[in-house]
Write an enzyme that holds these catalytic residues in place. Structure first.
Site, PDB file in Angstrom:
ATOM      1  N   LYS A   1     -37.368  30.869  78.826  1.00 20.68           N
ATOM      2  CA  LYS A   1     -35.991  30.560  79.210  1.00 20.68           C
ATOM      3  C   LYS A   1     -35.233  31.835  79.594  1.00 20.68           C
ATOM      4  O   LYS A   1     -34.511  31.872  80.591  1.00 20.68           O
ATOM      5  CB  LYS A   1     -35.288  29.831  78.041  1.00 20.68           C
ATOM      6  CG  LYS A   1     -35.884  28.478  77.733  1.00 20.68           C
ATOM      7  CD  LYS A   1     -35.535  27.944  76.364  1.00 20.68           C
ATOM      8  CE  LYS A   1     -36.329  26.681  76.059  1.00 20.68           C
ATOM      9  NZ  LYS A   1     -36.250  26.265  74.624  1.00 20.68           N
TER      10      LYS A   1
ATOM     11  N   LYS B   1     -34.057  32.536  67.526  1.00 22.46           N
ATOM     12  CA  LYS B   1     -35.220  31.719  67.126  1.00 22.46           C
ATOM     13  C   LYS B   1     -35.132  31.532  65.610  1.00 22.46           C
ATOM     14  O   LYS B   1     -34.324  32.166  64.963  1.00 22.46           O
ATOM     15  CB  LYS B   1     -36.540  32.406  67.511  1.00 22.46           C
ATOM     16  CG  LYS B   1     -36.629  33.854  67.051  1.00 22.46           C
ATOM     17  CD  LYS B   1     -37.834  34.581  67.651  1.00 22.46           C
ATOM     18  CE  LYS B   1     -37.669  34.897  69.116  1.00 22.46           C
ATOM     19  NZ  LYS B   1     -38.930  34.722  69.858  1.00 22.46           N
ATOM     20  N   ARG B   2     -35.975  30.694  65.061  1.00 25.54           N
ATOM     21  CA  ARG B   2     -35.978  30.533  63.604  1.00 25.54           C
ATOM     22  C   ARG B   2     -36.269  31.882  62.964  1.00 25.54           C
ATOM     23  O   ARG B   2     -36.980  32.717  63.535  1.00 25.54           O
ATOM     24  CB  ARG B   2     -37.026  29.493  63.198  1.00 25.54           C
ATOM     25  CG  ARG B   2     -36.659  28.070  63.532  1.00 25.54           C
ATOM     26  CD  ARG B   2     -35.478  27.573  62.772  1.00 25.54           C
ATOM     27  NE  ARG B   2     -35.700  27.478  61.347  1.00 25.54           N
ATOM     28  CZ  ARG B   2     -35.873  26.326  60.676  1.00 25.54           C
ATOM     29  NH1 ARG B   2     -35.896  25.184  61.335  1.00 25.54           N
ATOM     30  NH2 ARG B   2     -36.055  26.300  59.370  1.00 25.54           N
TER      31      ARG B   2
ATOM     32  N   THR C   1     -41.203  29.587  73.610  1.00 30.98           N
ATOM     33  CA  THR C   1     -40.646  28.968  74.824  1.00 30.98           C
ATOM     34  C   THR C   1     -39.301  29.601  75.161  1.00 30.98           C
ATOM     35  O   THR C   1     -38.889  29.642  76.316  1.00 30.98           O
ATOM     36  CB  THR C   1     -40.478  27.442  74.610  1.00 30.98           C
ATOM     37  OG1 THR C   1     -39.913  27.228  73.318  1.00 30.98           O
ATOM     38  CG2 THR C   1     -41.799  26.709  74.721  1.00 30.98           C
TER      39      THR C   1
ATOM     40  N   HIS D   1     -49.920  23.751  67.263  1.00 31.10           N
ATOM     41  CA  HIS D   1     -48.804  24.649  67.589  1.00 31.10           C
ATOM     42  C   HIS D   1     -48.731  25.870  66.682  1.00 31.10           C
ATOM     43  O   HIS D   1     -47.778  26.670  66.778  1.00 31.10           O
ATOM     44  CB  HIS D   1     -47.470  23.911  67.471  1.00 31.10           C
ATOM     45  CG  HIS D   1     -47.277  22.795  68.428  1.00 31.10           C
ATOM     46  ND1 HIS D   1     -46.675  22.937  69.655  1.00 31.10           N
ATOM     47  CD2 HIS D   1     -47.627  21.489  68.346  1.00 31.10           C
ATOM     48  CE1 HIS D   1     -46.649  21.762  70.264  1.00 31.10           C
ATOM     49  NE2 HIS D   1     -47.214  20.883  69.503  1.00 31.10           N
TER      50      HIS D   1
ATOM     51  N   LYS E   1     -41.859  36.631  63.167  1.00 35.54           N
ATOM     52  CA  LYS E   1     -41.052  36.827  64.388  1.00 35.54           C
ATOM     53  C   LYS E   1     -40.335  38.194  64.349  1.00 35.54           C
ATOM     54  O   LYS E   1     -39.785  38.644  65.330  1.00 35.54           O
ATOM     55  CB  LYS E   1     -40.078  35.666  64.523  1.00 35.54           C
ATOM     56  CG  LYS E   1     -40.752  34.309  64.771  1.00 35.54           C
ATOM     57  CD  LYS E   1     -39.748  33.170  64.742  1.00 35.54           C
ATOM     58  CE  LYS E   1     -40.414  31.799  64.828  1.00 35.54           C
ATOM     59  NZ  LYS E   1     -40.784  31.383  66.188  1.00 35.54           N
TER      60      LYS E   1
HETATM   61  C1  26W Z   1     -45.168  20.948  58.054  1.00 35.93           C
HETATM   62  C2  26W Z   1     -44.048  21.868  58.376  1.00 35.93           C
HETATM   63  C3  26W Z   1     -44.110  22.316  59.810  1.00 35.93           C
HETATM   64  C4  26W Z   1     -43.162  21.855  60.707  1.00 35.93           C
HETATM   65  C5  26W Z   1     -43.213  22.292  62.031  1.00 35.93           C
HETATM   66  C6  26W Z   1     -44.220  23.143  62.423  1.00 35.93           C
HETATM   67  C7  26W Z   1     -44.256  23.543  63.867  1.00 35.93           C
HETATM   68  C8  26W Z   1     -45.636  23.495  64.396  1.00 35.93           C
HETATM   69  C9  26W Z   1     -43.721  24.888  64.038  1.00 35.93           C
HETATM   70  C10 26W Z   1     -43.369  25.164  65.478  1.00 35.93           C
HETATM   71  O1  26W Z   1     -42.335  24.790  65.935  1.00 35.93           O
HETATM   72  N1  26W Z   1     -44.276  25.872  66.165  1.00 35.93           N
HETATM   73  C11 26W Z   1     -43.888  26.425  67.435  1.00 35.93           C
HETATM   74  O2  26W Z   1     -44.271  25.527  68.472  1.00 35.93           O
HETATM   75  C12 26W Z   1     -43.833  25.976  69.741  1.00 35.93           C
HETATM   76  C13 26W Z   1     -44.152  24.903  70.762  1.00 35.93           C
HETATM   77  O3  26W Z   1     -45.502  24.864  71.026  1.00 35.93           O
HETATM   78  C14 26W Z   1     -44.461  27.323  70.096  1.00 35.93           C
HETATM   79  O4  26W Z   1     -43.934  27.764  71.318  1.00 35.93           O
HETATM   80  C15 26W Z   1     -44.185  28.347  69.007  1.00 35.93           C
HETATM   81  O5  26W Z   1     -44.886  29.535  69.269  1.00 35.93           O
HETATM   82  C16 26W Z   1     -44.586  27.775  67.649  1.00 35.93           C
HETATM   83  O6  26W Z   1     -44.210  28.655  66.586  1.00 35.93           O
HETATM   84  C17 26W Z   1     -45.175  23.594  61.550  1.00 35.93           C
HETATM   85  C18 26W Z   1     -45.112  23.168  60.209  1.00 35.93           C
END
Ligand code: 26W
Length: 791
Positions: free
Chosen positions: A635, A523-524, A631, A345, A529
């Site tokens: 929406k 978004k975060r 995503t 992701h 971003k």
């Molecule tokens: C280890 C800490 C950590 C926690 C969560 C993440 C996630 C992968 C971050 C995340 O939410 N990524 C997002 O995933 C979405 C679903 O596929 C994508 O639509 C977003 O572009 C992506 O930033 C990375 C690292």
């Protein structure tokens, strides 16, 4: 028995309350229990059918499930909205107050967690037998508030009240070991953990559209393996008495709030192993109930790893197959690989998990041994291939890749970049392993549920088939010149904007003009971003409005929403700047209602459901090559907002589907970004070339928005001059100009509505039903037990 009677009975017998003394909370729980009764039938039927058909089951392992509120989802999927509203009316209660009394299940950070939730809804609606496995955090994502414009985090407390939807499953309990040592006798390994905690299952039924099928979300809670230490207690050493209990519970206490930077914390690794091990033991027990040949496991079990967070599943499955079932190592590795698949992701280097060998060896000694065997096997088969163990680290991305039969990216562009960058070498060795599955969203929550006026308009026009076959929306394209339909479409957006304006008025005391363009970025908070670029453009617009106040400006409301990881100080600075700028601009009489900035605190799933239907413009402005998919972008477009965005993530595919004429594109491409970075001083050059940007940066640097602390943003502005890694400076002018194009377009309401309709009508492909159908076909080899064979 009517719904009303059912609710009153539940109030009486489950909550011990009579109508006269019941609180909103009591009514909400009573209603939820009545709905849960309805779901249990479907759930039991589906479980029975699954055991009867013994099909392949899908297991979705995720550290996060950002479910939001479940009550309206249940009411919608069970087709009970009318009945519930009628009963609530008869009881003289306020439906909106009751359904909004439920706290969000905020068991996730952002995109990854919400995707898992949308996937659960699609798996159930498509009738694919599946389990979601995760952690039952006592505290989900922190609650955000602002103090003098700065983010303040408070623990989230969803479980301090009754969670109506879950069933505790004390019979599904597993011992999870940590630490200790491994003995080897006659070629067999024996792991003796130093610490053991219990994993107890809590099940939430996930019922699909029209209650056609039901799956299970099984979340694990950590509990002490041994009883209360009465001895210490009797000795008066109360802390010692509670120590093992407190330690055990710590594992499922709280969600790590980082969504891009791996914490490297021991507790995080324990969380990852805890839920992964419990899930594998649980699915193995279920498999062995119906099957006795462990070698056939891959024919009946498909395990999806939601990013690397459950990647320890590879070594753990091998451990179970070798140490518990006596299979030879290579056969075990092959069986594990045929069960496992991994979704990536993110490309951000800081988000790719790597655990020190030292820590892995201390917490999971047997797994480190197995990782070495996996590494050796892969190296001997593919000499010189990328290593899992490197510089004293265990690289979880490489481990997940090597132990998976399929690896997927989450948008077409992202998948190409995964092949060209993070896994380029492994891609060369395994050229067919990486495939794409572009993300999707569930149309049940993100249109049928959150936008009733648009839902009604569409259903009146084309029937209700679109809810489970979203491509049917494309028939609405023919309505672009239907004046009546366009008027109704515009009226629906306006109704949503008025509702939102009222809510903002009530909660923030800010008056919004529903005629203004509602421009939303939710978004975060993260530098890639580029919320900062949005804010710089806002200040530039403000300057122009003040320079020529009598010009015919398009009124604009800038809405921001989003949390920053508590340790991410640059992001927190950006939040503070947004609030400081809002304070000045919202008080400015010269620009008055022409420009407003609103930043409601504590953005979550429920707030997204309020904001998205009311949006005119969707901000998807990440540096090209950085947002894996997005995503939220889907929406917004589905709910008739136009996108201003870069060619990044799924924006590329959205633009292909809605038509370039219905999308405000700007900025450098991913290729150009990489190229521009090679130019030394590219940021200073860009700033020099943009008087507008120079002016804005000057104002911020001199403290225009923080008169009592003028140097507050020296760091942030300095960073743009010297370390503009995300090319805010380079994309600023094209972004500003494109915003002005949007201003002009918005003034032609009829044409804007036609473009908005083109978006809604073209978003069918972005249903998570299509995404899950792709996973089932290309990765899992899973089928629906109820619905006709998947196309
Ligand atoms: C280890 C800490 C950590 C926690 C969560 C993440 C996630 C992968 C971050 C995340 O939410 N990524 C997002 O995933 C979405 C679903 O596929 C994508 O639509 C977003 O572009 C992506 O930033 C990375 C690292």
């Amino acid at each position: 028995m009517t719904m009303k009677t059912d609710i009153l009975n539940r109030l009486k017998y489950s909550l011990g309350k009579d109508a006269e003394h019941a609180s909103t909370y009591d009514w909400r729980i009573a209603l939820s229990l009545v709905l849960r009764d309805q779901m249990v039938e479907t759930w039991f039927d589906a479980t029975r059918e699954t055991y009867a058909a013994s099909p392949k089951r899908v297991y979705y392992l995720s550290m996060e499930f950002l479910m939001g509120r479940l009550i309206e989802d249940m009411i919608g999927n069970l087709q009970m909205e009318e009945a519930v509203k009628a009963a609530i009316d008869e009881l003289g209660l306020d439906y909106d107050a009751i359904v909004h009394d439920e706290p969000d299940a905020a068991l996730g950070n952002g995109g990854l967690g919400r995707l898992a939730a949308c996937f659960m809804d699609s798996l159930a609606t498509l009738g694919i037998p599946a389990f979601g496995y995760g952690i039952r955090y006592e505290h989900g994502l922190f609650e955000q508030s602002f103090a003098q414009g700065q983010q303040v985090e408070k623990p989230e407390t969803w479980l301090t009240q009754r969670h109506a939807w879950e069933f505790e499953r004390p019979e599904a309990q597993y011992r999870i070991g940590f630490g200790g040592h491994v003995d080897h006798h006659e070629g067999k390994a024996y792991w003796h953990p130093g610490e053991v905690v219990m994993a107890t299952a809590y099940d939430t039924p996930i019922v699909g559209w029209k209650g056609a099928w039901g799956n299970t979300l099984r979340l694990w809670a950590a509990e002490p393996s041994k009883d209360f230490d009465l001895e210490s207690f009797n000795r008066g050493d109360y802390l010692a008495a509670g120590r093992s209990e407190a330690l055990a519970r710590t594992i499922s206490r709280v969600l790590y709030p980082d969504d891009t930077t791996e914490s490297g914390k021991e507790l995080r690794l324990k969380q990852e192993y805890f839920f992964t091990a419990a899930s594998l033991m649980d699915l193995m027990r279920r498999y062995l109930q119906d099957h006795d040949d462990i070698r056939a496991l891959p024919d009946y079990v498909a395990i999806q790893l939601n990013d690397t967070h459950p990647a320890i599943a590879g070594p753990e499955l091998v451990r179970l197959l070798v140490d518990d079932h006596g299979l030879p190592m290579d056969e075990a590795m092959d069986i594990a690989r045929r069960c496992l698949a991994y979704t990536n992701h993110t490309l951000l280097p800081e988000a790719l998990e790597r655990w020190s060998e030292h820590l892995m060896g201390r917490i999971l000694p047997r797994h480190l041994e197995i990782i070495r065997v996996i590494e050796h096997a892969h190296q001997s088969e593919y000499p010189g291939s990328p290593r899992i163990l490197e510089h004293g680290d265990v690289r979880m991305g490489e481990l997940a890749f090597i132990m998976a039969h399929k690896v997927n990216g989450v948008s077409a562009l992202h998948t190409e970049l995964v092949k060209e960058t993070v896994f380029a070498d492994l891609h060369r060795i395994h050229p067919t392993r990486i495939i794409n599955q572009t993300n999707g969203i569930t149309p049940r929550r993100w249109l049928h549920g959150c936008n009733p006026s648009l839902r009604r308009l569409i259903t009146d026009e084309i029937g209700e088939g679109w809810v489970t076959d979203l491509e049917q929306l494309s028939t609405l394209k023919s309505k672009r010149d239907d004046v009546g339909f366009i008027e109704a479409f515009t009226a629906s957006k306006r109704e949503n904007k008025v509702n939102l304006s009222n809510w903002i008025g009530e909660t923030m005391g800010i008056t919004l003009d529903p005629e203004a363009m509602f421009d939303v970025q939710i978004k975060r908070i993260h530098e890639y971003k580029r919320q900062l670029m949005n804010l710089l453009e806002t200040v530039a617009l403000w300057n122009d409005m003040r320079d020529t106040p009598n010009a015919d400006w398009t009124p604009r409301v800038k809405i921001f929403g989003g949390k920053a990881a508590p340790g991410y100080f640059v992001a927190k600075d950006i939040i503070r700047l947004i609030n400081d700028v809002a304070g000045v601009i919202n008080a400015d009489e010269v620009t008055g209602d022409k420009l407003k900035i609103v930043y409601p605190p504590n953005y979550n799933v429920t707030m997204a459901e309020r904001l998205i239907p009311a949006a005119d413009l969707s901000e998807q402005i990440s540096t090209a090559g950085k947002e894996a998919s997005g995503t939220g972008n889907m929406k917004f477009a589905l709910n008739g907002a136009l996108t201003i965005g870069t060619l990044d993530g799924a924006n590329v595919e959205i633009r292909e589907h809605v038509g370039s004429e219905n999308f405000f594109l700007f900025g450098l491409t991913a290729q150009e970004v990489m190229e521009r970075r090679t130019h030394h001083g590219f940021a200073r050059a860009a700033i020099e070339a943009s008087p507008r940007l120079q002016r804005v940066l000057g104002q911020i640097a001199e403290g225009r928005f923080a008169p009592h602390d003028p140097s507050r943003y020296h760091g942030l502005v300095g960073m743009l001059y010297d370390h503009d890694y995300f090319l805010v400076t380079c994309d600023f002018d094209s972004y500003f100009d494109t915003q002005r194009r949007a201003d002009v377009a918005y003034r032609n309401a009829k044409n804007w509505a036609a473009m908005a309709l083109a978006n809604t009508a073209s978003m069918g492909w972005f249903s998570s039903d299509r995404t899950i159908t792709g996973y089932a076909r290309d990765i899992w080899g899973a089928e629906s037990v109820t619905r006709p064979k998947l196309e």
